[in-house]
Design an enzyme around this catalytic site. Structure first.
Site, PDB file in Angstrom:
ATOM      1  N   ASP A  17       0.858  -1.194   0.000  1.00 42.09           N
ATOM      2  CA  ASP A  17       0.000   0.000   0.000  1.00 42.09           C
ATOM      3  C   ASP A  17       0.890   1.238   0.000  1.00 42.09           C
ATOM      4  O   ASP A  17       1.782   1.369   0.838  1.00 42.09           O
ATOM      5  CB  ASP A  17      -0.906  -0.026   1.244  1.00 42.09           C
ATOM      6  N   ASP A 115      -3.962   2.400  -5.126  1.00 39.81           N
ATOM      7  CA  ASP A 115      -2.654   2.395  -4.465  1.00 39.81           C
ATOM      8  C   ASP A 115      -2.356   1.131  -3.664  1.00 39.81           C
ATOM      9  O   ASP A 115      -1.457   1.136  -2.839  1.00 39.81           O
ATOM     10  CB  ASP A 115      -2.478   3.650  -3.596  1.00 39.81           C
ATOM     11  N   GLU A 116      -3.122   0.055  -3.884  1.00 43.46           N
ATOM     12  CA  GLU A 116      -2.799  -1.169  -3.132  1.00 43.46           C
ATOM     13  C   GLU A 116      -2.983  -2.424  -3.979  1.00 43.46           C
ATOM     14  O   GLU A 116      -3.801  -2.456  -4.890  1.00 43.46           O
ATOM     15  CB  GLU A 116      -3.633  -1.263  -1.849  1.00 43.46           C
TER      16      GLU A 116
HETATM   17  P1  TTP Z   1      -5.262   5.205   1.264  1.00 41.26           P
HETATM   18  O1  TTP Z   1      -4.277   4.131   0.949  1.00 41.26           O
HETATM   19  O2  TTP Z   1      -6.398   4.883   2.167  1.00 41.26           O
HETATM   20  O3  TTP Z   1      -4.530   6.465   1.895  1.00 41.26           O
HETATM   21  P2  TTP Z   1      -3.102   7.068   1.603  1.00 41.26           P
HETATM   22  O4  TTP Z   1      -2.346   6.260   0.599  1.00 41.26           O
HETATM   23  O5  TTP Z   1      -3.274   8.521   1.233  1.00 41.26           O
HETATM   24  O6  TTP Z   1      -2.407   7.032   2.998  1.00 41.26           O
HETATM   25  P3  TTP Z   1      -1.814   5.766   3.789  1.00 41.26           P
HETATM   26  O7  TTP Z   1      -2.040   4.549   2.937  1.00 41.26           O
HETATM   27  O8  TTP Z   1      -0.362   6.075   3.974  1.00 41.26           O
HETATM   28  O9  TTP Z   1      -2.561   5.714   5.068  1.00 41.26           O
HETATM   29  O10 TTP Z   1      -5.884   5.764  -0.079  1.00 41.26           O
HETATM   30  C1  TTP Z   1      -5.120   5.909  -1.276  1.00 41.26           C
HETATM   31  C2  TTP Z   1      -5.493   7.176  -2.012  1.00 41.26           C
HETATM   32  O11 TTP Z   1      -6.899   7.161  -2.309  1.00 41.26           O
HETATM   33  C3  TTP Z   1      -5.254   8.432  -1.213  1.00 41.26           C
HETATM   34  O12 TTP Z   1      -3.945   8.953  -1.404  1.00 41.26           O
HETATM   35  C4  TTP Z   1      -6.316   9.366  -1.728  1.00 41.26           C
HETATM   36  C5  TTP Z   1      -7.436   8.471  -2.188  1.00 41.26           C
HETATM   37  N1  TTP Z   1      -8.545   8.521  -1.191  1.00 41.26           N
HETATM   38  C6  TTP Z   1      -9.594   9.400  -1.409  1.00 41.26           C
HETATM   39  O13 TTP Z   1      -9.626  10.096  -2.434  1.00 41.26           O
HETATM   40  N2  TTP Z   1     -10.602   9.465  -0.479  1.00 41.26           N
HETATM   41  C7  TTP Z   1     -10.601   8.713   0.675  1.00 41.26           C
HETATM   42  O14 TTP Z   1     -11.531   8.807   1.492  1.00 41.26           O
HETATM   43  C8  TTP Z   1      -9.505   7.793   0.883  1.00 41.26           C
HETATM   44  C9  TTP Z   1      -9.461   6.936   2.124  1.00 41.26           C
HETATM   45  C10 TTP Z   1      -8.522   7.731  -0.073  1.00 41.26           C
HETATM   46 MG    MG Z   2      -2.180   4.179   0.785  1.00 41.32          MG
END
Ligand code: TTP
Ligand code: MG
Length: 361
Positions: A17, A115-116
């Site tokens: 992730d 992103d995962e």
């Molecule tokens: P996440 O993987 O949940 O968040 P992140 O990568 O920003 O942070 P981390 O993993 O380090 O905790 O989500 C991935 C991307 O998806 C995030 O950069 C932005 C988008 N996203 C949104 O647009 N709205 C949301 O509510 C969430 C949770 C994520």
């Molecule tokens: Mg993330």
């Protein structure tokens, strides 16, 4: 002869992730942002903005800014942050580059969001080898894409996913089968799949805050409290999950949403904004050279109550008319009686265009 083992073929599952993904891409593109709090989302309009935060970098998170909170609250908590509108095109390109780097290292690969991804790396044989792979992937993503990932390694998807979140950002966490119970025990119930705010509330009323609290309940009790989902919870709390890493389940989506400056019951305006979202989503689809199977309309009313309605087409489509028609039909039942705060449209189950016509020469 080799003695029979309790786990003859342990699966080795990785969950990767990206850390603060949208914000990390912006920092990479613009090094002057390094070290500053960065918030990606709607226009904060000096605190009067009504949209939401997509994500924030870790510097901004220290001020209590996080995904999905109203942008006005983010502004109040961290007015000195750099506030940027999301640039979906840039993030999709970055995502693709990272996924292309990870994919060949897996026996089986499944991207689950922008992103995962899960990697089945069972052929590596041991958890130590899987840990080495996780570190290597982390190093390469940093070096080749200048982005940071966290990786979890476990005997299944459930454990791997919770493990990737364990030491964010930049963590690698390996949970071997004999440590699964003790790893999960202190996690909040919300860490489990399918436990949202409502289920968490019911669990809390049963005295369950942590996964360990759920472990103390019998399957029968959980079944009577939650129906079939109770059986699922019982197994989840023990870290049991036999879902395969399945490339067919790749769940990418493309979406747009608009928050109105004021809650509105001007439904003609809502329909126009919905159509704007459809047009933008269609343009993104074209640019990616993809068609979609599933279409979703999201609606948020005054007071933040949020609904979504979805349809899955028998045949994939890339036609703007198909998207617009479906969006209008999905939205229709929502457009009455209440003021609307936000409207959104997204497409998922993306596939390459089907060859409807055989090529002729
Ligand atoms: P996440 O993987 O949940 O968040 P992140 O990568 O920003 O942070 P981390 O993993 O380090 O905790 O989500 C991935 C991307 O998806 C995030 O950069 C932005 C988008 N996203 C949104 O647009 N709205 C949301 O509510 C969430 C949770 C994520
Ligand atoms: Mg993330």
């Amino acid at each position: 002869m080799t003695p029979p083992s309790l786990h003859p073929h342990p699966r080795l599952i990785l969950h990767a992730d990206l850390d603060a993904f949208f914000a990390a891409v912006e920092e990479r593109e613009n090094p002057s942002l390094k070290g500053k709090p960065v918030v990606i989302g709607s226009d904060p309009k000096e605190g009067r903005g009504r949209g939401i935060v997509a994500t924030a970098n870790y510097a901004a998170r220290r001020f209590g800014v996080g995904s999905a909170m109203p942008i006005s609250i983010a502004w109040r908590r961290c007015p000195q942050a750099v506030f940027l509108r999301p640039n979906g095109k840039l993030y999709r390109a970055a995502s693709r580059a990272v996924m292309d780097l990870l994919r060949p290292e897996a026996d089986i690969f499944q991207q689950v969001s922008v992103d995962e991804a899960y990697l089945d790396a069972s052929s590596r044989g041991t958890f130590e080898a899987a840990r080495a792979l996780a570190r290597e992937l982390q190093r390469r993503v940093q070096k080749e894409q200048n982005l940071s990932i966290s990786v979890g390694v476990g005997p299944n998807k459930l454990v791997a996913k919770i493990a990737s979140d364990h030491k964010k950002p930049g963590g690698v966490t390996v949970v071997i089968p004999s440590r699964v119970l003790e790893f999960l025990s202190p996690k909040p119930v919300r860490a489990l799949r399918g436990v949202g705010p409502k289920t968490a509330e019911v669990l809390e009323s049963m005295g369950c805050r942590s996964v360990a609290d759920i472990q103390r309940y019998s399957e029968t009790r959980l079944l009577s409290a939650f129906g079939k989902f109770g059986g699922f919870l019982y197994r989840e709390a023990r870290g049991e999950d036999d879902r395969p890493v399945d490339p067919a389940w790749e769940a990418k989506s493309i979406g747009r949403e608009r928050t109105f400056a004021e809650d509105t019951d001007d439904y003609a305006l809502v329909r126009r904004k919905l159509l704007e979202c459809v047009v933008r989503v269609h343009a993104d689809l074209e640019e990616e050279g993809l068609w979609c199977h599933t279409l979703t309309v999201k609606m948020r009313y005054e007071g933040y109550e949020t609904h979504s309605k979805q349809t899955t087409l028998l045949q994939a489509t890339g036609s703007a008319r198909d998207l617009a028609y479906a969006a209008k039909k999905l939205a229709a039942p929502f457009l009455q009686g209440r003021r609307v705060r936000l409207i959104g449209f997204s497409v998922s189950r993306l596939v390459p265009p089907e060859d409807l016509l055989p090529l002729e020469d």
